[in-house]
Scaffold this motif. Structure first.
Motif: not given
Length: 114
Positions: A18-47
């Motif tokens: 389980r990954l966590s993304c904690a924020a300061s300075g912004i409220r997640f209930n008002y903004n979309a949040v996305a997880w991306y991943r990037q493997a070596p030699g690959e482009e970053r992709e939306l998860v």
């Protein structure tokens, strides 16, 4: 705005993290949040994405295995990853947007290997 991603590690195929993304300075209930991943030699992709109305979207490669959610009280977004495969190995980043600006977390390494 700062995003702090955590929870990565080494796990065997079929395992969970389980990954966590904690924020300061912004409220997640008002903004979309996305997880991306990037493997070596690959482009970053939306998860996965969770929007302010709690609607979610997933990449086909993770559908049915990953779940994105948020805890408003903790201002944290999670990515529950089950049935992990070696091809899920990557650095995972969280991102949110406010206005014209994107804000990224620092990334957390996920390695799926026996």
């Amino acid at each position: 705005v700062q995003l702090q991603a955590s929870g990565g590690g080494l796990v065997q195929p079929g395992g969970s993290l389980r990954l966590s993304c904690a924020a300061s300075g912004i409220r997640f209930n008002y903004n979309a949040v996305a997880w991306y991943r990037q493997a070596p030699g690959e482009e970053r992709e939306l998860v996965a994405t969770i929007r302010s109305d709690r609607s979610t979207n997933y990449a086909n490669a993770v559908k049915g295995r990953f779940t994105i959610s948020r805890d408003i009280a903790k201002n944290t977004v999670y990515l529950q990853m089950n049935s992990l495969k070696p091809e899920d190995s990557a650095v995972y980043f969280c991102k949110t947007t406010r206005g014209h600006y994107d804000f990224w977390g620092q990334g957390t390494q996920v390695t799926v290997s026996s």
